[in-house]
Write a protein that holds these residues in place. Structure first.
Motif, PDB file in Angstrom:
ATOM      1  N   THR A  97      85.911  57.634  11.923  1.00 42.84           N
ATOM      2  CA  THR A  97      84.673  56.939  12.255  1.00 42.84           C
ATOM      3  C   THR A  97      84.832  56.362  13.650  1.00 42.84           C
ATOM      4  O   THR A  97      85.946  56.056  14.086  1.00 42.84           O
ATOM      5  CB  THR A  97      84.371  55.802  11.256  1.00 42.84           C
ATOM      6  OG1 THR A  97      85.475  54.889  11.254  1.00 42.84           O
ATOM      7  CG2 THR A  97      84.143  56.327   9.852  1.00 42.84           C
ATOM      8  N   GLY A  98      83.734  56.212  14.342  1.00 43.24           N
ATOM      9  CA  GLY A  98      83.804  55.598  15.674  1.00 43.24           C
ATOM     10  C   GLY A  98      84.461  56.499  16.685  1.00 43.24           C
ATOM     11  O   GLY A  98      84.096  57.661  16.836  1.00 43.24           O
ATOM     12  N   ASN A  99      85.475  55.975  17.341  1.00 43.09           N
ATOM     13  CA  ASN A  99      86.145  56.718  18.404  1.00 43.09           C
ATOM     14  C   ASN A  99      87.049  57.791  17.816  1.00 43.09           C
ATOM     15  O   ASN A  99      87.918  57.510  17.002  1.00 43.09           O
ATOM     16  CB  ASN A  99      86.981  55.762  19.271  1.00 43.09           C
ATOM     17  CG  ASN A  99      86.105  54.761  19.979  1.00 43.09           C
ATOM     18  OD1 ASN A  99      84.995  55.076  20.390  1.00 43.09           O
ATOM     19  ND2 ASN A  99      86.586  53.543  20.119  1.00 43.09           N
ATOM     20  N   PHE A 100      86.848  59.027  18.267  1.00 41.55           N
ATOM     21  CA  PHE A 100      87.650  60.141  17.786  1.00 41.55           C
ATOM     22  C   PHE A 100      88.894  60.297  18.660  1.00 41.55           C
ATOM     23  O   PHE A 100      88.858  60.013  19.856  1.00 41.55           O
ATOM     24  CB  PHE A 100      86.843  61.439  17.798  1.00 41.55           C
ATOM     25  CG  PHE A 100      85.679  61.417  16.847  1.00 41.55           C
ATOM     26  CD1 PHE A 100      85.883  61.538  15.478  1.00 41.55           C
ATOM     27  CD2 PHE A 100      84.388  61.263  17.317  1.00 41.55           C
ATOM     28  CE1 PHE A 100      84.823  61.517  14.595  1.00 41.55           C
ATOM     29  CE2 PHE A 100      83.312  61.240  16.440  1.00 41.55           C
ATOM     30  CZ  PHE A 100      83.531  61.365  15.079  1.00 41.55           C
ATOM     31  N   PRO A 101      89.988  60.783  18.082  1.00 42.80           N
ATOM     32  CA  PRO A 101      91.214  60.988  18.873  1.00 42.80           C
ATOM     33  C   PRO A 101      91.089  62.213  19.781  1.00 42.80           C
ATOM     34  O   PRO A 101      90.212  63.060  19.582  1.00 42.80           O
ATOM     35  CB  PRO A 101      92.280  61.219  17.804  1.00 42.80           C
ATOM     36  CG  PRO A 101      91.542  61.733  16.613  1.00 42.80           C
ATOM     37  CD  PRO A 101      90.181  61.107  16.661  1.00 42.80           C
ATOM     38  N   ALA A 102      91.985  62.295  20.756  1.00 39.56           N
ATOM     39  CA  ALA A 102      92.119  63.516  21.545  1.00 39.56           C
ATOM     40  C   ALA A 102      92.635  64.596  20.602  1.00 39.56           C
ATOM     41  O   ALA A 102      93.280  64.299  19.596  1.00 39.56           O
ATOM     42  CB  ALA A 102      93.094  63.293  22.699  1.00 39.56           C
ATOM     43  N   ARG A 103      92.364  65.876  20.950  1.00 42.49           N
ATOM     44  CA  ARG A 103      92.737  66.923  20.010  1.00 42.49           C
ATOM     45  C   ARG A 103      92.769  68.279  20.694  1.00 42.49           C
ATOM     46  O   ARG A 103      92.066  68.511  21.663  1.00 42.49           O
ATOM     47  CB  ARG A 103      91.708  66.959  18.881  1.00 42.49           C
ATOM     48  CG  ARG A 103      91.866  68.101  17.914  1.00 42.49           C
ATOM     49  CD  ARG A 103      90.801  68.079  16.865  1.00 42.49           C
ATOM     50  NE  ARG A 103      89.735  69.018  17.188  1.00 42.49           N
ATOM     51  CZ  ARG A 103      88.653  69.179  16.451  1.00 42.49           C
ATOM     52  NH1 ARG A 103      88.450  68.450  15.382  1.00 42.49           N
ATOM     53  NH2 ARG A 103      87.745  70.050  16.791  1.00 42.49           N
ATOM     54  N   GLU A 104      93.614  69.164  20.143  1.00 40.96           N
ATOM     55  CA  GLU A 104      93.491  70.577  20.451  1.00 40.96           C
ATOM     56  C   GLU A 104      93.479  71.323  19.137  1.00 40.96           C
ATOM     57  O   GLU A 104      94.039  70.853  18.145  1.00 40.96           O
ATOM     58  CB  GLU A 104      94.604  71.108  21.363  1.00 40.96           C
ATOM     59  CG  GLU A 104      95.969  71.218  20.723  1.00 40.96           C
ATOM     60  CD  GLU A 104      96.814  69.993  20.991  1.00 40.96           C
ATOM     61  OE1 GLU A 104      96.584  69.316  21.996  1.00 40.96           O
ATOM     62  OE2 GLU A 104      97.688  69.699  20.177  1.00 40.96           O
ATOM     63  N   THR A 105      92.808  72.462  19.145  1.00 41.67           N
ATOM     64  CA  THR A 105      92.779  73.344  17.984  1.00 41.67           C
ATOM     65  C   THR A 105      93.136  74.731  18.488  1.00 41.67           C
ATOM     66  O   THR A 105      92.512  75.230  19.419  1.00 41.67           O
ATOM     67  CB  THR A 105      91.381  73.370  17.339  1.00 41.67           C
ATOM     68  OG1 THR A 105      91.000  72.043  16.992  1.00 41.67           O
ATOM     69  CG2 THR A 105      91.366  74.250  16.099  1.00 41.67           C
ATOM     70  N   VAL A 106      94.150  75.328  17.871  1.00 40.16           N
ATOM     71  CA  VAL A 106      94.592  76.647  18.307  1.00 40.16           C
ATOM     72  C   VAL A 106      94.723  77.580  17.110  1.00 40.16           C
ATOM     73  O   VAL A 106      95.001  77.145  15.998  1.00 40.16           O
ATOM     74  CB  VAL A 106      95.934  76.587  19.073  1.00 40.16           C
ATOM     75  CG1 VAL A 106      95.791  75.783  20.351  1.00 40.16           C
ATOM     76  CG2 VAL A 106      97.024  76.002  18.209  1.00 40.16           C
ATOM     77  N   GLN A 107      94.502  78.865  17.380  1.00 41.15           N
ATOM     78  CA  GLN A 107      94.755  79.881  16.368  1.00 41.15           C
ATOM     79  C   GLN A 107      96.181  80.366  16.545  1.00 41.15           C
ATOM     80  O   GLN A 107      96.632  80.592  17.660  1.00 41.15           O
ATOM     81  CB  GLN A 107      93.782  81.052  16.525  1.00 41.15           C
ATOM     82  CG  GLN A 107      93.991  82.137  15.489  1.00 41.15           C
ATOM     83  CD  GLN A 107      92.916  83.195  15.539  1.00 41.15           C
ATOM     84  OE1 GLN A 107      91.743  82.888  15.633  1.00 41.15           O
ATOM     85  NE2 GLN A 107      93.332  84.454  15.477  1.00 41.15           N
ATOM     86  N   VAL A 108      96.872  80.502  15.420  1.00 39.60           N
ATOM     87  CA  VAL A 108      98.265  80.949  15.441  1.00 39.60           C
ATOM     88  C   VAL A 108      98.414  82.202  14.582  1.00 39.60           C
ATOM     89  O   VAL A 108      97.572  82.489  13.725  1.00 39.60           O
ATOM     90  CB  VAL A 108      99.215  79.835  14.945  1.00 39.60           C
ATOM     91  CG1 VAL A 108      99.169  78.631  15.874  1.00 39.60           C
ATOM     92  CG2 VAL A 108      98.867  79.403  13.528  1.00 39.60           C
ATOM     93  N   ALA A 109      99.488  82.931  14.803  1.00 35.40           N
ATOM     94  CA  ALA A 109      99.710  84.174  14.060  1.00 35.40           C
ATOM     95  C   ALA A 109     100.050  83.916  12.597  1.00 35.40           C
ATOM     96  O   ALA A 109      99.663  84.683  11.720  1.00 35.40           O
ATOM     97  CB  ALA A 109     100.825  84.982  14.722  1.00 35.40           C
ATOM     98  N   ALA A 110     100.772  82.840  12.333  1.00 34.67           N
ATOM     99  CA  ALA A 110     101.170  82.529  10.952  1.00 34.67           C
ATOM    100  C   ALA A 110     101.534  81.055  10.858  1.00 34.67           C
ATOM    101  O   ALA A 110     101.863  80.416  11.858  1.00 34.67           O
ATOM    102  CB  ALA A 110     102.358  83.386  10.538  1.00 34.67           C
ATOM    103  N   LEU A 111     101.461  80.532   9.633  1.00 37.64           N
ATOM    104  CA  LEU A 111     101.832  79.150   9.350  1.00 37.64           C
ATOM    105  C   LEU A 111     102.797  79.137   8.170  1.00 37.64           C
ATOM    106  O   LEU A 111     102.855  80.094   7.393  1.00 37.64           O
ATOM    107  CB  LEU A 111     100.584  78.317   9.033  1.00 37.64           C
ATOM    108  CG  LEU A 111      99.673  78.029  10.232  1.00 37.64           C
ATOM    109  CD1 LEU A 111      98.319  77.515   9.773  1.00 37.64           C
ATOM    110  CD2 LEU A 111     100.336  77.037  11.172  1.00 37.64           C
ATOM    111  N   PRO A 112     103.541  78.023   8.001  1.00 39.30           N
ATOM    112  CA  PRO A 112     104.480  77.949   6.879  1.00 39.30           C
ATOM    113  C   PRO A 112     103.796  78.231   5.541  1.00 39.30           C
ATOM    114  O   PRO A 112     102.656  77.812   5.312  1.00 39.30           O
ATOM    115  CB  PRO A 112     104.983  76.507   6.938  1.00 39.30           C
ATOM    116  CG  PRO A 112     104.799  76.100   8.361  1.00 39.30           C
ATOM    117  CD  PRO A 112     103.558  76.811   8.815  1.00 39.30           C
ATOM    118  N   LYS A 113     104.490  78.957   4.686  1.00 40.43           N
ATOM    119  CA  LYS A 113     104.026  79.291   3.336  1.00 40.43           C
ATOM    120  C   LYS A 113     102.701  80.051   3.338  1.00 40.43           C
ATOM    121  O   LYS A 113     101.965  80.042   2.359  1.00 40.43           O
ATOM    122  CB  LYS A 113     103.958  78.044   2.463  1.00 40.43           C
ATOM    123  CG  LYS A 113     105.325  77.394   2.274  1.00 40.43           C
ATOM    124  CD  LYS A 113     105.328  76.437   1.128  1.00 40.43           C
ATOM    125  CE  LYS A 113     106.753  75.946   0.911  1.00 40.43           C
ATOM    126  NZ  LYS A 113     107.005  75.502  -0.418  1.00 40.43           N
TER     127      LYS A 113
END
Length: 126
Positions: A97-113
Motif C-alpha cells: 500500500t502507498g509507496n511501492f518499492p523499487a523492483r526489477e522483473t526478469v524472465q529466467v530459463a529455470a527456477l529451483p524445483k
C-alpha cells in the motif's frame, strides 16, 4: 554485525543459505518459491496461487524480522514465463500500500524445483 533470521512459518532453505540476514538497518530476504511451509509441498495450481504462496512466505520472514511489506525498499521477481507478468503483478501489488518499492522483473530459463516464480526482497529497518 549481522543476524540470521529464520522462522518455521516459511519454508526451510533448500541449500546453504539463510531465509534472511539483517545487517545494520537492512534486511536481505532470500528468494522465496511457492513451497507451503506446513507441508513442504509446492503450490503449483496457478501462477496466482504460486505468487500468493511466495508472498506469504516473504511476509512470514519479514514478520520474524519485526517488519512488514511497508519496510520493503527493493524487490526482485524472477519469472519462468514473462507471459505471466500481469497475473503475478496483480497478486504482488495487493501486498503493498502507498509507496511501492523499487523492483526489477526478469524472465529466467529455470527456477529451483521447476517453479514458475521466485521473489526476493530487501527491507529497511528505519
Amino acid at each position: 554485525m549481522s543476524n540470521i533470521i529464520n522462522t518455521q512459518n516459511a519454508p526451510a532453505p533448500i541449500g546453504p543459505y539463510s531465509q534472511a540476514v539483517a545487517a545494520g538497518n537492512m534486511v536481505f530476504v532470500s528468494g522465496q518459491i511457492p513451497a507451503n511451509p506446513a507441508t513442504g509441498e509446492l503450490v503449483m495450481d496457478t501462477i496466482e496461487a504460486q505468487t500468493t504462496q511466495v508472498m506469504e512466505n516473504l511476509k512470514a520472514i519479514l514478520t520474524a524480522a519485526g517488519l512488514d511489506f511497508s519496510a520493503v525498499v527493493k524487490t526482485s521477481i524472477f519469472l519462468k514465463d514473462m507471459g505471466t507478468f500481469t497475473q503475478v503483478n496483480e497478486v504482488y501489488g495487493s501486498y503493498f500500500t502507498g509507496n511501492f518499492p523499487a523492483r526489477e522483473t526478469v524472465q529466467v530459463a529455470a527456477l529451483p524445483k521447476n517453479v514458475d516464480v521466485e521473489i526476493s526482497v530487501i527491507a529497511y529497518k528505519g
